[in-house]
Scaffold this active site. Structure first.
Site, PDB file in Angstrom:
ATOM      1  N   CYS A   1      43.432  59.984  22.059  1.00  0.00           N
ATOM      2  CA  CYS A   1      43.769  58.977  21.071  1.00  0.00           C
ATOM      3  C   CYS A   1      44.465  57.769  21.703  1.00  0.00           C
ATOM      4  O   CYS A   1      43.839  56.996  22.394  1.00  0.00           O
ATOM      5  CB  CYS A   1      44.582  59.606  19.944  1.00  0.00           C
ATOM      6  SG  CYS A   1      44.642  58.619  18.455  1.00  0.00           S
ATOM      7  N   HIS A   2      45.774  57.591  21.490  1.00  0.00           N
ATOM      8  CA  HIS A   2      46.493  56.456  22.059  1.00  0.00           C
ATOM      9  C   HIS A   2      46.942  56.686  23.491  1.00  0.00           C
ATOM     10  O   HIS A   2      47.515  55.795  24.120  1.00  0.00           O
ATOM     11  CB  HIS A   2      47.709  56.121  21.191  1.00  0.00           C
ATOM     12  CG  HIS A   2      47.353  55.450  19.909  1.00  0.00           C
ATOM     13  ND1 HIS A   2      46.937  56.152  18.804  1.00  0.00           N
ATOM     14  CD2 HIS A   2      47.313  54.144  19.564  1.00  0.00           C
ATOM     15  CE1 HIS A   2      46.677  55.311  17.831  1.00  0.00           C
ATOM     16  NE2 HIS A   2      46.887  54.075  18.255  1.00  0.00           N
ATOM     17  N   GLY A   3      46.689  57.860  24.042  1.00  0.00           N
ATOM     18  CA  GLY A   3      47.068  58.177  25.413  1.00  0.00           C
ATOM     19  C   GLY A   3      46.564  57.194  26.456  1.00  0.00           C
ATOM     20  O   GLY A   3      47.264  56.915  27.430  1.00  0.00           O
TER      21      GLY A   3
END
Length: 176
Positions: free
Chosen positions: A170-172
């Site tokens: 995801c936002h990683g």
């Protein structure tokens, strides 16, 4: 690793039970190592986070090993992580026999967006990529803070330079 990652993306990921989970994005290789990123719709975090961890666990056993035993994964996060994106992959990796360490900018308890508390027993600045086989960066709001941490950015560079697996959910990828 890149060829192995493409194999996993093309076969294992496609054949793993997704329970209607999100989709996986193709790996990117810029000549600096392998990266996998899984994009997950909000309502489907848990199955896709599991899928990402299962794919990692199946894809990179050490030569001669039938499973992940003897491998070591590092998960780096901070407060406001997406709970399922840290907890589910950690559980699946452990189920596959892969030792999992959880780290943050400073050792201590980190709290997810849904309130789960996890002990990050290692500080990123004290870590060496040579001691790990793969790096996992969960999403949530934590990556927005972590992407400015010089020690973490250097650690990621070391993983990539050593051609180790670096996966982000995801936002990683903000950290990459």
């Amino acid at each position: 690793i890149v060829d192995r990652l493409r194999c996993v993306h093309g076969t294992d990921l496609a054949n793993l039970p997704s329970h209607g989970a999100g989709h996986s994005m193709p790996p990117r290789d810029r000549g600096e190592g392998a990266r996998a990123s899984v994009d997950m719709p909000a309502q489907r975090h848990r199955p896709t986070a599991c899928l990402a961890a299962i794919a990692l666990a199946q894809a990179w056993p050490r030569a001669g090993a039938e499973d992940g035993r003897g491998m070591k994964a590092l998960i780096v996060s901070a407060d406001r992580f997406e709970d399922s994106e840290l907890l589910e992959p950690a559980a699946r990796l452990r189920d596959a026999g892969i030792a999992v360490d959880i780290a943050s900018t400073t050792p201590g308890v980190i709290t997810g967006k849904q309130g789960h508390r996890v002990e990050a027993d290692k500080a990123v600045a004290a870590l060496d990529a040579a001691g790990y086989d793969l790096l996992l960066l969960p999403g949530g709001q934590a990556p927005a803070a972590l992407c400015r941490d010089a020690a973490l950015l250097q650690l990621v560079r070391c993983f990539v330079a050593q051609r180790k697996v670096v996966a982000a959910i995801c936002h990683g990828p903000l950290i990459l």
